[in-house]
Each structure stands twice: as structure tokens, then as C-alpha cells.
Design a protein around this motif. Structure first.
Motif, PDB file in Angstrom:
ATOM      1  N   TRP A  77      -3.112  28.216 -18.023  1.00 48.66           N
ATOM      2  CA  TRP A  77      -2.701  27.035 -17.266  1.00 48.66           C
ATOM      3  C   TRP A  77      -3.858  26.086 -16.980  1.00 48.66           C
ATOM      4  O   TRP A  77      -3.671  25.063 -16.317  1.00 48.66           O
ATOM      5  CB  TRP A  77      -2.058  27.460 -15.942  1.00 48.66           C
ATOM      6  CG  TRP A  77      -0.762  28.187 -16.129  1.00 48.66           C
ATOM      7  CD1 TRP A  77      -0.586  29.519 -16.364  1.00 48.66           C
ATOM      8  CD2 TRP A  77       0.547  27.613 -16.107  1.00 48.66           C
ATOM      9  NE1 TRP A  77       0.744  29.810 -16.491  1.00 48.66           N
ATOM     10  CE2 TRP A  77       1.470  28.660 -16.339  1.00 48.66           C
ATOM     11  CE3 TRP A  77       1.032  26.321 -15.905  1.00 48.66           C
ATOM     12  CZ2 TRP A  77       2.848  28.453 -16.373  1.00 48.66           C
ATOM     13  CZ3 TRP A  77       2.396  26.106 -15.942  1.00 48.66           C
ATOM     14  CH2 TRP A  77       3.290  27.169 -16.184  1.00 48.66           C
ATOM     15  N   ARG A  78      -5.049  26.393 -17.448  1.00 47.27           N
ATOM     16  CA  ARG A  78      -6.219  25.570 -17.156  1.00 47.27           C
ATOM     17  C   ARG A  78      -6.325  24.342 -18.048  1.00 47.27           C
ATOM     18  O   ARG A  78      -7.116  23.442 -17.765  1.00 47.27           O
ATOM     19  CB  ARG A  78      -7.494  26.406 -17.307  1.00 47.27           C
ATOM     20  CG  ARG A  78      -7.745  27.335 -16.127  1.00 47.27           C
ATOM     21  CD  ARG A  78      -9.014  28.124 -16.339  1.00 47.27           C
ATOM     22  NE  ARG A  78      -9.350  28.925 -15.170  1.00 47.27           N
ATOM     23  CZ  ARG A  78     -10.311  29.833 -15.136  1.00 47.27           C
ATOM     24  NH1 ARG A  78     -11.042  30.043 -16.230  1.00 47.27           N
ATOM     25  NH2 ARG A  78     -10.552  30.520 -14.050  1.00 47.27           N
ATOM     26  N   GLU A  79      -5.571  24.305 -19.133  1.00 43.09           N
ATOM     27  CA  GLU A  79      -5.663  23.168 -20.038  1.00 43.09           C
ATOM     28  C   GLU A  79      -5.233  21.889 -19.316  1.00 43.09           C
ATOM     29  O   GLU A  79      -4.306  21.898 -18.507  1.00 43.09           O
ATOM     30  CB  GLU A  79      -4.783  23.400 -21.266  1.00 43.09           C
ATOM     31  CG  GLU A  79      -5.160  24.644 -22.054  1.00 43.09           C
ATOM     32  CD  GLU A  79      -4.199  24.895 -23.205  1.00 43.09           C
ATOM     33  OE1 GLU A  79      -3.498  23.940 -23.603  1.00 43.09           O
ATOM     34  OE2 GLU A  79      -4.150  26.034 -23.688  1.00 43.09           O
ATOM     35  N   GLY A  80      -5.912  20.797 -19.649  1.00 37.37           N
ATOM     36  CA  GLY A  80      -5.665  19.545 -18.948  1.00 37.37           C
ATOM     37  C   GLY A  80      -4.219  19.090 -19.012  1.00 37.37           C
ATOM     38  O   GLY A  80      -3.606  18.728 -17.992  1.00 37.37           O
ATOM     39  N   GLY A  81      -3.634  19.107 -20.207  1.00 40.04           N
ATOM     40  CA  GLY A  81      -2.253  18.682 -20.346  1.00 40.04           C
ATOM     41  C   GLY A  81      -1.288  19.560 -19.585  1.00 40.04           C
ATOM     42  O   GLY A  81      -0.303  19.074 -19.002  1.00 40.04           O
ATOM     43  N   VAL A  82      -1.557  20.847 -19.555  1.00 45.74           N
ATOM     44  CA  VAL A  82      -0.683  21.785 -18.843  1.00 45.74           C
ATOM     45  C   VAL A  82      -0.761  21.543 -17.343  1.00 45.74           C
ATOM     46  O   VAL A  82       0.262  21.562 -16.643  1.00 45.74           O
ATOM     47  CB  VAL A  82      -1.063  23.236 -19.196  1.00 45.74           C
ATOM     48  CG1 VAL A  82      -0.260  24.218 -18.357  1.00 45.74           C
ATOM     49  CG2 VAL A  82      -0.839  23.509 -20.681  1.00 45.74           C
ATOM     50  N   LEU A  83      -1.954  21.306 -16.821  1.00 52.78           N
ATOM     51  CA  LEU A  83      -2.110  21.072 -15.384  1.00 52.78           C
ATOM     52  C   LEU A  83      -1.411  19.781 -14.948  1.00 52.78           C
ATOM     53  O   LEU A  83      -0.806  19.725 -13.874  1.00 52.78           O
ATOM     54  CB  LEU A  83      -3.590  21.024 -15.019  1.00 52.78           C
ATOM     55  CG  LEU A  83      -4.304  22.378 -14.916  1.00 52.78           C
ATOM     56  CD1 LEU A  83      -5.791  22.179 -14.684  1.00 52.78           C
ATOM     57  CD2 LEU A  83      -3.705  23.225 -13.801  1.00 52.78           C
TER      58      LEU A  83
ATOM     59  N   LEU B 242      -7.073  30.256  -8.809  1.00 50.81           N
ATOM     60  CA  LEU B 242      -7.782  30.858  -9.940  1.00 50.81           C
ATOM     61  C   LEU B 242      -8.134  29.810 -10.990  1.00 50.81           C
ATOM     62  O   LEU B 242      -9.078  30.004 -11.768  1.00 50.81           O
ATOM     63  CB  LEU B 242      -6.943  31.972 -10.564  1.00 50.81           C
ATOM     64  CG  LEU B 242      -6.837  33.264  -9.754  1.00 50.81           C
ATOM     65  CD1 LEU B 242      -5.970  34.284 -10.466  1.00 50.81           C
ATOM     66  CD2 LEU B 242      -8.222  33.855  -9.496  1.00 50.81           C
ATOM     67  N   CYS B 243      -7.379  28.727 -11.026  1.00 51.20           N
ATOM     68  CA  CYS B 243      -7.703  27.630 -11.946  1.00 51.20           C
ATOM     69  C   CYS B 243      -8.734  26.678 -11.348  1.00 51.20           C
ATOM     70  O   CYS B 243      -9.054  25.654 -11.966  1.00 51.20           O
ATOM     71  CB  CYS B 243      -6.436  26.855 -12.304  1.00 51.20           C
ATOM     72  SG  CYS B 243      -5.260  27.770 -13.327  1.00 51.20           S
ATOM     73  N   THR B 244      -9.226  27.015 -10.148  1.00 51.79           N
ATOM     74  CA  THR B 244     -10.199  26.195  -9.415  1.00 51.79           C
ATOM     75  C   THR B 244      -9.712  24.754  -9.282  1.00 51.79           C
ATOM     76  O   THR B 244     -10.452  23.797  -9.527  1.00 51.79           O
ATOM     77  CB  THR B 244     -11.583  26.227 -10.098  1.00 51.79           C
ATOM     78  OG1 THR B 244     -11.479  25.666 -11.409  1.00 51.79           O
ATOM     79  CG2 THR B 244     -12.124  27.646 -10.175  1.00 51.79           C
ATOM     80  N   VAL B 245      -8.462  24.601  -8.891  1.00 51.80           N
ATOM     81  CA  VAL B 245      -7.853  23.291  -8.702  1.00 51.80           C
ATOM     82  C   VAL B 245      -7.496  23.139  -7.224  1.00 51.80           C
ATOM     83  O   VAL B 245      -6.845  24.019  -6.641  1.00 51.80           O
ATOM     84  CB  VAL B 245      -6.592  23.127  -9.569  1.00 51.80           C
ATOM     85  CG1 VAL B 245      -5.867  21.821  -9.223  1.00 51.80           C
ATOM     86  CG2 VAL B 245      -6.962  23.148 -11.044  1.00 51.80           C
TER      87      VAL B 245
END
Length: 492
Positions: free
Chosen positions: A350-356, A310-313
Motif C-alpha cells: 500500500w506504500r505505492e504513490g498511486g495506491v495511497l 506502518l506506511c509512515t503516512v
């Protein structure tokens, strides 16, 4: 304790001791909007008092509007049942005239024609269930403003019926969800809360979430514990979430809920990133966050892959090829329901860069612990097998109200094969009815069917709810059939 801030302060029992966590002003979304955009942008040139000059009742939850029909008591009252151990137990009651309107409303719902509900509201503009049902119709038709307005009108009608000693913000007032008259209030507050969250007022929505939870914190009929963490994170109330977790973990086992396991870790992480945090405290919080997230991933490995999706990662090859987050992450249907609900609701956090980046670090450490046979891995695997055998009814009810597609697709057959009414989704199996709908008989060319209360109506599938009643009769669907073979442990 004296008030030193000039604001009204109240205390909510069993949340954080006597820590003042609920301000009366926070029930008004304009307070939050003014903080974001300024009073002039929110109120314009119109003074607040001018908008309610034709009304005489002062209310906290909603501000009555000039566009509303003139208010006259619809026949709802509140009674104090008893006071015990510092708590007051209330219930709403319907007058005989209101009961007759309620029966007409049930007839309108069975007709499957929203126009009948509209006609009923024209004659009775403050009938609660009609307002709730028509709000859903407007929302489906993407008329969000009208849908929200109808819910606010329902809340105003409820608040005008409050008992003089009922204080919803004190945390000592209780409403039994087993009584149908009370359930409409729960749903009205819930729907209002969700409109506030979508409107960009997560802090005010959190206040209403606490309010619902305080009405019956033991049974938690709408399972607000599955939502309160999300609203706390959205409104950046990290300390509140951690204090709630600390106080309730002992007797509620919050760590066994996926949402708390991950959200508490995320709260520690965000606190460690705040500029005003001292360096030593920042390191302590970051270390705590790392450990909590690793333990959450070990306990609930089924969260990672759908969350990344869902975070497209795209996960690293070492992660996607490892069986711990693959075949070994299989979970029971009850746990899959909780996981899907959490991922579908909170993936944007959870999509924020630092969080990922932080998540990636913790995932690599988890795989190292799995490969080195950390005892916690096997312990958590055994816990997953022993627990989460079946979900209680309040969790299913919460999933239905959430309308999160990832979660609703995991509902069990015993839920999806019964009718779900928007004004009373999944009523408790042991409801306490103060009055019953008169028995009626419907005639068809083949047989006569006795129709009882809509609260006990059971159909063969959700698809039948949207078919005309004569088709149900022709298909020999037995109205009034009780729910069979229930596996739920709690029915509140």
C-alpha cells in the motif's frame, strides 16, 4: 484437454474449475529466477545435470546437491489409505527404526541443547523433524543459506518416499493434518515457501501456497487463505486471485476475511491501471475497486490507522478526528488478530504513490457515507459484534508460523501460555497418533514426574520452554496436562 504449449499442465480441483493454473515447472524457483536475470546469471557455467549426477531419483520440489550426505532411505514411506470421489487419501508412515530415532529427537529437544540435534543429524542426516528444528536454529542465528538447505533436504527425503500414484500437482491428493507424520510435510513445504518469498520468488511461492491448500482445502490446517492473496498480489497474479474469490466466496465467505476484502479491491485497482486494458474496462474495474475498498473500510475500519502508521503516512485531520476510524472501530480480539496479521504482512503493498492516493479518495467517500447514515455502516457494525467471537486453532497456528510481530502480540492467553514447538506448532487437539512415545520417569530430589509425548506437553508459560528441565520440575509444572477451557470451534 491437449497440451498446446509444450509444458506439462495439470488441473487443480475446486480452484478454477478445469482452468490450468498450476504448471509443474513453476515448483522450481530457478524458472522464475531465470525469467528475471537470465539462465547464465542463475546457473553460471555449471550444467543442471552435473549437480545431481550422484543421485538417481528425479524430483520436482528440490534439486539434490553434491554437498548433501549420501541419501539412504531414512524409514519414511507413504501409504494410500483410500480413493473416494476422485480423491486419493495418503499418509506418511514411520518404520520402527525411524520411530526410535524420533524418540531420540524428542529427548534432544527436551534437553534444550541444539548440539544434541546436530549430533543426531550426523548419524541420521535425513531425519525430518531434526532438519526442521535445526533449520529454525540456523535462521535465528541468521544463517539463512544453511536454514534453507536443511528444509530442502527434508523435502527431498519426503519426495523420495512418495507413493507411485501420489501427484501433488494434480489437486486430488489429500494428507490428513491430524496425523503427526503428515504434519512435518506441511511444515517443510510452508517453510520452503517462505524462503522462496524472501528470496524474491513470489510466483513460485504462490505455487507452493496452492499446493499446501490443495492437501486439505476443507480444513486448511495452516490457514493458507490468509496468505494466498498476498502472494498473488506480490506475483501480480491478479486474475487468479479474483477467480479464486469468485469461486470460493459462496461456500467459504472469503469477504468476511479482512485480507480478502482489501486484496480483492487492490487487485481490481491494479488491473485498472494496466496499459493493455481498454478504456471502458479500465473505468469499470476502477469503479469496482472503489466500491470494494469502501465496503472493506466500512466492514473493517480498524485496518486504516495501523496501515497508515506502518506506511509512515500522517492521516488527514478530518480522518484522525472522526470517531468511525477511532473509538467506533473497536474490534474483538479475534478480529484484531486477523487485522494485525493483514496489516503487518501487506503494508508494503500500500506504500505505492498511486495506491495511497486511491486509498485517500476512498476514505473520504467512506466518511461521507458514514455521516449520511448509509445503512451498510450499521449492518457491518452488527456483523462485527456477532461474528469474530473466537479464532479457530488453524488461525493461531498460522500467526505463529508467520512470525509477524504485529499479529503474534494479539495471540490469546490460551495460546501464549502453552509450549509451542517449532517442529509441530499447536498440534490438533484430536491428533491421530499411529504410535506413542514410551513412558519415562524423571527423578528429582522432590518427586517423580511421568513424561509422555512431547506433543501433549503443556507448560505454564512460553518462558518455561527456554528453562532447563530441572527448573520445570522444581516449579512443579505438570507435563501432559491437557489444554483446558478451549473456545475454538475448529481444532484441525
Amino acid at each position: 484437454k491437449k497440451n498446446t504449449t509444450g509444458d506439462k499442465q495439470v488441473y487443480m480441483i475446486n480452484f478454477i474449475g478445469t482452468y490450468p493454473i498450476l504448471f509443474v515447472r513453476n515448483l522450481n524457483p530457478e524458472t522464475e529466477l531465470k525469467r528475471y536475470f537470465g539462465a547464465r546469471a542463475v546457473l553460471g557455467d555449471q550444467r543442471p545435470r552435473q549437480r545431481q549426477r550422484q543421485f538417481h531419483r528425479s524430483t520436482w520440489m528440490t534439486i539434490p546437491k553434491d554437498t548433501w550426505p549420501r541419501f539412504s532411505r531414512p524409514g519414511i514411506s507413504m501409504t494410500l489409505l483410500e480413493s473416494r470421489d476422485g480423491l486419493q487419501y495418503f499418509t506418511f508412515e514411520h518404520s520402527r527404526d525411524y520411530q526410535q530415532i524420533q524418540f531420540k529427537f524428542l529427548d534432544s529437544v527436551e534437553s534444550m541443547d541444539p548440539n544434541n540435534i546436530v549430533a543426531l543429524l550426523q548419524m541420521n542426516p535425513y531425519h525430518i523433524d531434526s532438519l526442521l528444528q535445526l533449520s529454525d536454529v540456523c535462521r535465528i542465528q541468521e544463517d539463512q543459506e544453511m536454514a534453507r538447505d536443511l528444509i530442502e533436504r527434508a523435502l527431498y527425503s519426503f519426495e523420495c518416499a512418495f507413493h507411485p500414484v501420489c501427484s501433488l500437482t494434480s489437486g486430488t491428493s489429500r494428507l490428513d493434518y491430524l496425523r503427526p507424520e503428515n504434519r512435518a510435510f506441511y511444515l517443510a513445504v510452508y517453510k520452503h515457501m517462505m524462503f522462496l518469498e524472501r528470496r524474491g520468488c513470489p510466483r513460485t511461492a504462490l505455487e507452493y501456497c496452492r499446493l499446501i491448500l490443495s492437501l486439505d482445502p476443507d480444513s486448511d490446517p495452516l490457514c493458507m487463505l490468509l496468505l494466498i492473496d498476498f502472494l498473488s498480489l506480490r506475483s501480480r497474479e491478479y486474475n487468479f486471485l479474483l477467480r479464486l474469490y469468485q469461486d470460493w466466496e459462496v461456500h467459504r465467505n472469503l469477504s468476511q476475511l479482512p485480507n480478502f476484502a482489501f486484496s480483492v479491491a487492490l487487485s481490481h485497482f491494479h488491473l485498472s491501471q494496466e496499459d493493455q486494458t481498454e478504456s471502458e474496462e479500465r473505468e469499470r474495474l476502477k469503479h469496482k475497486a472503489d466500491l470494494l475498498l469502501q465496503n472493506a473500510l466500512i466492514m473493517f475500519p480498524g485496518v486504516l490507522m495501523p496501515l497508515l502508521d506502518l506506511c509512515t503516512v500522517q492521516p488527514d485531520a478530518a480522518v484522525s478526528s472522526h470517531d468511525f476510524f477511532g473509538p467506533r472501530s473497536q474490534q474483538s480480539p479475534a478480529l484484531a488478530e486477523l487485522v494485525s496479521l493483514y496489516v503487518g504482512r501487506t503494508h508494503t503493498l500500500w506504500r505505492e504513490g498511486g495506491v495511497l492516493l486511491w486509498l485517500e479518495e476512498c476514505v473520504r467517500e467512506v466518511l461521507r457515507r458514514v455521516d449520511t447514515k448509509d445503512p451498510l455502516v450499521e449492518d457491518c457494525q452488527n456483523k462485527r459484534k456477532q461474528r469474530y467471537q473466537s479464532a479457530p486453532l488453524n488461525i493461531h497456528r498460522h500467526v505463529i508460523l508467520s512470525e509477524i510481530k504485529e499479529a503474534t502480540s494479539t495471540l490469546p492467553l490460551e495460546v501464549t501460555t502453552q509450549s509451542v514447538m517449532g517442529f509441530d506448532p499447536l498440534p490438533p487437539l484430536d491428533s491421530v497418533a499411529s504410535y506413542t512415545r514410551p513412558e519415562r520417569f524423571l527423578y528429582s530430589s522432590h518427586n517423580i514426574v511421568k513424561v509422555g509425548s512431547l506433543h501433549t506437553l503443556r507448560l505454564e508459560s512460553l518462558k518455561l520452554v527456554f528453562q532447563p528441565l530441572h527448573k520445570c520440575l522444581r516449579n512443579a509444572v505438570p507435563p501432559g496436562e491437557p489444554l483446558a477451557n478451549s473456545q475454538w470451534h475448529r481444532t484441525a
